[in-house]
Motif scaffolding. Structure first.
Motif, mmCIF file in Angstrom:
data_model
loop_
_atom_site.group_PDB
_atom_site.id
_atom_site.type_symbol
_atom_site.label_atom_id
_atom_site.label_comp_id
_atom_site.label_asym_id
_atom_site.label_seq_id
_atom_site.Cartn_x
_atom_site.Cartn_y
_atom_site.Cartn_z
ATOM 1 N N VAL A 1 -4.626 8.869 -4.917
ATOM 2 C CA VAL A 1 -4.363 7.606 -4.232
ATOM 3 C C VAL A 1 -3.665 6.593 -5.134
ATOM 4 O O VAL A 1 -3.141 5.577 -4.656
ATOM 5 C CB VAL A 1 -5.693 7.022 -3.688
ATOM 6 C CG1 VAL A 1 -6.561 6.477 -4.828
ATOM 7 C CG2 VAL A 1 -5.440 5.950 -2.641
ATOM 8 N N ASP B 1 -10.701 12.984 -4.962
ATOM 9 C CA ASP B 1 -11.852 12.095 -4.866
ATOM 10 C C ASP B 1 -12.502 11.951 -6.243
ATOM 11 O O ASP B 1 -12.100 12.606 -7.210
ATOM 12 C CB ASP B 1 -12.867 12.609 -3.830
ATOM 13 C CG ASP B 1 -13.278 14.058 -4.064
ATOM 14 O OD1 ASP B 1 -13.448 14.457 -5.238
ATOM 15 O OD2 ASP B 1 -13.440 14.805 -3.074
ATOM 16 N N LEU C 1 -1.375 3.082 -4.229
ATOM 17 C CA LEU C 1 -1.851 1.773 -4.680
ATOM 18 C C LEU C 1 -0.805 1.070 -5.537
ATOM 19 O O LEU C 1 -0.599 -0.150 -5.414
ATOM 20 C CB LEU C 1 -3.149 1.938 -5.469
ATOM 21 C CG LEU C 1 -4.389 2.380 -4.686
ATOM 22 C CD1 LEU C 1 -5.558 2.603 -5.640
ATOM 23 C CD2 LEU C 1 -4.752 1.351 -3.614
ATOM 24 N N VAL D 1 -4.284 -3.571 -9.601
ATOM 25 C CA VAL D 1 -4.673 -2.173 -9.835
ATOM 26 C C VAL D 1 -4.376 -1.780 -11.277
ATOM 27 O O VAL D 1 -5.201 -1.160 -11.958
ATOM 28 C CB VAL D 1 -3.958 -1.232 -8.848
ATOM 29 C CG1 VAL D 1 -4.188 0.234 -9.235
ATOM 30 C CG2 VAL D 1 -4.438 -1.474 -7.423
ATOM 31 N N ASP E 1 2.076 -0.578 -3.582
ATOM 32 C CA ASP E 1 1.777 -1.787 -2.823
ATOM 33 C C ASP E 1 2.037 -3.004 -3.710
ATOM 34 O O ASP E 1 1.292 -3.281 -4.653
ATOM 35 C CB ASP E 1 0.312 -1.749 -2.369
ATOM 36 C CG ASP E 1 -0.053 -2.915 -1.454
ATOM 37 O OD1 ASP E 1 0.634 -3.956 -1.489
ATOM 38 O OD2 ASP E 1 -1.051 -2.788 -0.720
ATOM 39 N N ILE F 1 -12.236 5.424 -8.829
ATOM 40 C CA ILE F 1 -11.473 5.157 -7.607
ATOM 41 C C ILE F 1 -12.001 3.925 -6.877
ATOM 42 O O ILE F 1 -11.228 3.104 -6.378
ATOM 43 C CB ILE F 1 -11.501 6.391 -6.680
ATOM 44 C CG1 ILE F 1 -10.778 7.575 -7.344
ATOM 45 C CG2 ILE F 1 -10.847 6.061 -5.340
ATOM 46 C CD1 ILE F 1 -10.793 8.853 -6.532
ATOM 47 N N LYS F 2 -13.317 3.764 -6.811
ATOM 48 C CA LYS F 2 -13.899 2.625 -6.102
ATOM 49 C C LYS F 2 -13.411 1.312 -6.694
ATOM 50 O O LYS F 2 -13.030 0.386 -5.960
ATOM 51 C CB LYS F 2 -15.428 2.711 -6.165
ATOM 52 C CG LYS F 2 -16.169 1.618 -5.395
ATOM 53 C CD LYS F 2 -17.664 1.882 -5.414
ATOM 54 C CE LYS F 2 -18.428 0.831 -4.596
ATOM 55 N NZ LYS F 2 -18.383 -0.496 -5.234
ATOM 56 N N ARG G 1 -0.789 -5.398 -4.453
ATOM 57 C CA ARG G 1 -1.989 -4.933 -5.152
ATOM 58 C C ARG G 1 -1.692 -4.304 -6.510
ATOM 59 O O ARG G 1 -2.591 -4.171 -7.339
ATOM 60 C CB ARG G 1 -2.724 -3.897 -4.293
ATOM 61 C CG ARG G 1 -3.123 -4.382 -2.941
ATOM 62 C CD ARG G 1 -3.801 -3.277 -2.141
ATOM 63 N NE ARG G 1 -5.090 -2.877 -2.702
ATOM 64 C CZ ARG G 1 -5.830 -1.903 -2.214
ATOM 65 N NH1 ARG G 1 -5.408 -1.200 -1.174
ATOM 66 N NH2 ARG G 1 -6.988 -1.600 -2.771
ATOM 67 N N LEU H 1 -9.765 0.682 -5.680
ATOM 68 C CA LEU H 1 -9.619 0.261 -4.287
ATOM 69 C C LEU H 1 -10.078 -1.174 -4.083
ATOM 70 O O LEU H 1 -9.583 -1.872 -3.181
ATOM 71 C CB LEU H 1 -10.417 1.198 -3.380
ATOM 72 C CG LEU H 1 -9.918 2.647 -3.291
ATOM 73 C CD1 LEU H 1 -10.871 3.492 -2.465
ATOM 74 C CD2 LEU H 1 -8.503 2.693 -2.687
ATOM 75 N N GLU H 2 -11.000 -1.622 -4.918
ATOM 76 C CA GLU H 2 -11.512 -2.986 -4.800
ATOM 77 C C GLU H 2 -10.664 -4.007 -5.560
ATOM 78 O O GLU H 2 -10.895 -5.214 -5.433
ATOM 79 C CB GLU H 2 -12.959 -3.034 -5.300
ATOM 80 C CG GLU H 2 -13.937 -2.276 -4.411
ATOM 81 C CD GLU H 2 -15.339 -2.216 -4.999
ATOM 82 O OE1 GLU H 2 -15.490 -2.583 -6.197
ATOM 83 O OE2 GLU H 2 -16.263 -1.809 -4.286
#
Length: 279
Positions: free
Chosen positions: A247, A210, A251, A261, A254, A273-274, A257, A277-278
């Motif tokens: 993560v 995290d 990512l 990324v 994919d 990380i946020k 994405r 992910l966005e």
């Protein structure tokens, strides 16, 4: 933070997968975990590695070598001949003060290996070894204190000081072994001059669960060091680390994405990380 996964990364000039296949063929119980154009991850000798296609900017060197606890005469002889083929023998196989049978080899890809006939009481048969030399030769003890102060789940397994005849300051460590988050690392000192120092060619990856873990390791490891791009940093001793989110692998897997990324993290120093992910 006990779930943090630490493993070494080797920098290659666009032959990472070939190197990974060679190491998997050399050590029993090996396997390729994942392959991409950028990197290949594999497990060998109980140790996970990343082989990075980084291009010509950096290369592996002898400041970080990989100490193999062979466990038998048969195994050390096999690895000695295999790893030295098309490579260089830096210290020939034989008896030394610290081992009944030992060798130091630079293989065909430039990676340095120390082979020891002794066994190790661990599933991790290959242990990265940091060489503190030149102006850093007296810093092994300081490095142990530094790293065990950062990684909460850590244990000093062994400390061996220089013998009196070496005429080093009392208490200066010649060799040490430490376990950081269940990952074993050796640290060695040399009073002889060396032409290699810690550099990006050999680094350590810390996979973080995290943002709190990323922030913690980034902040602690950059104390006295310096930040770089894409999760890379140098610590106070010059050792390179990559502090990355766990993560990231999914990512980047994919196809829809991964491009976005990558564009996002190429602009980052410390990973966010946020924002990934966005993307």
């Amino acid at each position: 933070m006990t779930n943090t996964n630490i493993y070494p990364c080797l920098w290659f000039n666009n032959n990472a997968h070939k190197a990974a296949e060679f190491y998997c063929s050399a050590f029993p119980g090996s396997a390729i975990l994942k392959k991409s154009a950028l990197a290949t991850t594999f497990i060998t000798g109980g140790t996970k590695f990343m082989a990075l296609n980084g291009g010509p900017s950096f290369s592996v060197n002898s400041a970080i070598s990989y100490y193999v606890y062979c466990g038998s005469e048969t195994e050390i002889n096999r690895l000695y001949h295999l790893l030295s083929t098309d490579g260089d023998i830096l210290m020939p196989l034989g008896k030394y003060d610290w081992s009944e049978n030992y060798a130091w080899i630079r293989d065909r890809f430039g990676v340095n290996w120390q082979l020891d006939v002794d066994a190790i009481n661990s599933h991790q048969k290959i242990v990265p070894s940091l060489l503190f030399a030149n102006a850093k030769s007296s810093l092994v003890k300081r490095a142990l204190n530094h790293y065990t102060g950062i990684f909460s789940n850590s244990t000093v397994l062994l400390e061996a000081p220089y013998p009196p005849h070496a005429k080093q300051p009392e208490g200066t460590l010649l060799f040490a072994q430490v376990k950081l988050n269940n990952f074993i690392i050796n640290a060695m000192s040399s009073s002889l001059p060396h032409d290699a120092d810690f550099a990006e060619g050999n680094s350590f990856v810390i996979e973080c669960n995290d943002q709190q873990e990323i922030d913690y390791y980034w902040n602690r490891l950059t104390e006295g060091g310096r930040e770089s791009m894409c999760g890379w940093l140098k610590d106070t001793f010059g050792v390179s680390w990559q502090v990355v989110p766990a993560v990231l692998d999914s990512l980047m897997s994919d196809e829809k994405r991964s491009g976005r990324v990558m564009q996002a993290f190429l602009k980052m120093k410390k990973f966010n990380i946020k924002q990934l992910l966005e993307a």
